[in-house]
Design an enzyme around this catalytic site. Sequence first.
Site, PDB file in Angstrom:
ATOM      1  N   TYR A 190      33.680  35.471  32.780  1.00  0.00           N
ATOM      2  CA  TYR A 190      34.544  35.096  33.901  1.00  0.00           C
ATOM      3  C   TYR A 190      34.202  35.947  35.138  1.00  0.00           C
ATOM      4  CZ  TYR A 190      38.029  32.564  30.998  1.00  0.00           C
ATOM      5  OH  TYR A 190      38.684  31.678  30.192  1.00  0.00           O
ATOM      6  N   GLY A 191      33.695  37.148  34.864  1.00  0.00           N
ATOM      7  CA  GLY A 191      33.559  38.163  35.920  1.00  0.00           C
ATOM      8  C   GLY A 191      32.642  37.792  37.063  1.00  0.00           C
ATOM      9  N   CYS A 246      37.920  46.659  32.656  1.00  0.00           N
ATOM     10  CA  CYS A 246      37.455  45.430  32.008  1.00  0.00           C
ATOM     11  C   CYS A 246      37.730  45.628  30.524  1.00  0.00           C
ATOM     12  CB  CYS A 246      35.963  45.226  32.267  1.00  0.00           C
ATOM     13  SG  CYS A 246      35.257  43.884  31.281  1.00  0.00           S
ATOM     14  N   THR A 247      38.255  44.607  29.900  1.00  0.00           N
ATOM     15  CA  THR A 247      38.661  44.773  28.490  1.00  0.00           C
ATOM     16  C   THR A 247      37.510  45.127  27.567  1.00  0.00           C
ATOM     17  OG1 THR A 247      38.437  42.391  28.316  1.00  0.00           O
ATOM     18  CG2 THR A 247      40.677  43.278  28.526  1.00  0.00           C
ATOM     19  N   GLU A 296      28.989  42.307  24.145  1.00  0.00           N
ATOM     20  CA  GLU A 296      28.985  41.051  23.377  1.00  0.00           C
ATOM     21  C   GLU A 296      27.767  40.997  22.443  1.00  0.00           C
ATOM     22  OE1 GLU A 296      31.094  38.135  23.468  1.00  0.00           O
ATOM     23  OE2 GLU A 296      32.587  39.191  24.687  1.00  0.00           O
ATOM     24  N   SER A 299      38.381  36.333  28.169  1.00  0.00           N
ATOM     25  CA  SER A 299      37.201  35.468  28.197  1.00  0.00           C
ATOM     26  C   SER A 299      36.390  35.546  26.904  1.00  0.00           C
ATOM     27  CB  SER A 299      36.319  35.866  29.377  1.00  0.00           C
ATOM     28  OG  SER A 299      35.990  37.232  29.278  1.00  0.00           O
ATOM     29  N   CYS A 315      42.556  39.908  30.302  1.00  0.00           N
ATOM     30  CA  CYS A 315      41.362  39.954  31.143  1.00  0.00           C
ATOM     31  C   CYS A 315      41.677  40.544  32.524  1.00  0.00           C
ATOM     32  CB  CYS A 315      40.823  38.531  31.304  1.00  0.00           C
ATOM     33  SG  CYS A 315      39.295  38.471  32.231  1.00  0.00           S
ATOM     34  N   ASN A 316      40.965  41.625  32.869  1.00  0.00           N
ATOM     35  CA  ASN A 316      41.163  42.253  34.187  1.00  0.00           C
ATOM     36  C   ASN A 316      40.778  41.310  35.308  1.00  0.00           C
ATOM     37  OD1 ASN A 316      41.425  45.574  33.969  1.00  0.00           O
ATOM     38  ND2 ASN A 316      40.601  44.601  32.157  1.00  0.00           N
ATOM     39  N   THR A 317      39.707  40.533  35.109  1.00  0.00           N
ATOM     40  CA  THR A 317      39.242  39.621  36.153  1.00  0.00           C
ATOM     41  C   THR A 317      40.337  38.599  36.487  1.00  0.00           C
ATOM     42  OG1 THR A 317      37.040  39.850  35.183  1.00  0.00           O
ATOM     43  CG2 THR A 317      37.335  38.090  36.797  1.00  0.00           C
TER      44      THR A 317
HETATM   45  N1  DGL Z   1      36.972  40.852  29.743  1.00  0.00           N
HETATM   46  C1  DGL Z   1      36.887  40.505  31.118  1.00  0.00           C
HETATM   47  C2  DGL Z   1      37.677  41.456  32.000  1.00  0.00           C
HETATM   48  O1  DGL Z   1      38.481  42.224  31.522  1.00  0.00           O
HETATM   49  C3  DGL Z   1      35.502  40.437  31.639  1.00  0.00           C
HETATM   50  C4  DGL Z   1      34.467  39.735  30.865  1.00  0.00           C
HETATM   51  C5  DGL Z   1      33.912  38.565  31.601  1.00  0.00           C
HETATM   52  O2  DGL Z   1      33.173  38.724  32.587  1.00  0.00           O
HETATM   53  O3  DGL Z   1      34.260  37.483  31.185  1.00  0.00           O
HETATM   54  O4  DGL Z   1      37.517  41.430  33.199  1.00  0.00           O
END
Ligand code: DGL
Length: 267
Positions: free
Chosen positions: A42-43, A184-185, A152, A11, A73-75
């Site tokens: 995205y989360g 989460c990355t 960020e 994301s 992205c983990n999400t």
């Molecule tokens: N980098 C996204 C992850 O690994 C999370 C960041 C987001 O909320 O977009 O879940």
Amino acid sequence: MDNRPIGVFDSGLGGLTVVKELMRELPGENIVYFGDTARIPYGTRSRDIVTKYSSQSIRFLMSMDVKIAVIACNTVSAGSFEALSSAFDLPLVSVIHPGARAAVEATQNGRIGIIGTEGTIRSKAYPKAIQSLNPDILVLDQACSLFVPIVEEGWSDTEVARLTAMRYLEGLSREKVDTLVLGCTHYPLLEKTISSVMGSDVRLINPAVNTACRVGEILGNTHKLNDSKGQSAVQFYVSDFGQRFQAIGSHFLGRKIVAECIDIEAY
Ligand code: DGL
């Protein structure tokens, strides 16, 4: 042999934590990275929206002729992996199972903590993956929604980050987890802060490390490793302003990066 690039998407800039490990593990590979900076986070979004955004990211990466796509992205990995795998004719790699396996191998006391976005924690993807490997392990999880904006903003090593981490992590500390998955990355950029709050005896797991190894295994097993001995290239794309992405990303990767802005809605 297949000299096409590896695609990676996230994301925002968090997926650079995966790029860093891929560059270490597979230095001969070319990489195309896409960060959806226009639509982060995205989360906190619904699974359907996250699946839609990720489909566009994969279509963009396919237009760049990638041989495999890493869902950094983990999400996305936690909630949309099945839907995306059945929708695309391209090998996709999730970060969840590599991270879960590393945590199971690391724990000594059988108590693992997971931290991630609301979406990742809600999906229960990590607890399910860990318990499928060892049902006796106790898994405790905690959403840490403010960590992504802190990273960020470039505030990873500040007092704001430390106080926020203390508030989110106190329950996991009290429960004496000895292993904590940075689910989460963005969180590996907070590694120093998180470690100072949890204590040095708690093992922090960055799923990106095992994910990079998994990509190497898949490419090796399918005879798709890059065999050209030339200089490998990493290209960066974003969906909105690249300045902050470039500044924090260059600092994190230790090399100057230049990102090109694309219209992701066109994919
Ligand atoms: N980098 C996204 C992850 O690994 C999370 C960041 C987001 O909320 O977009 O879940």
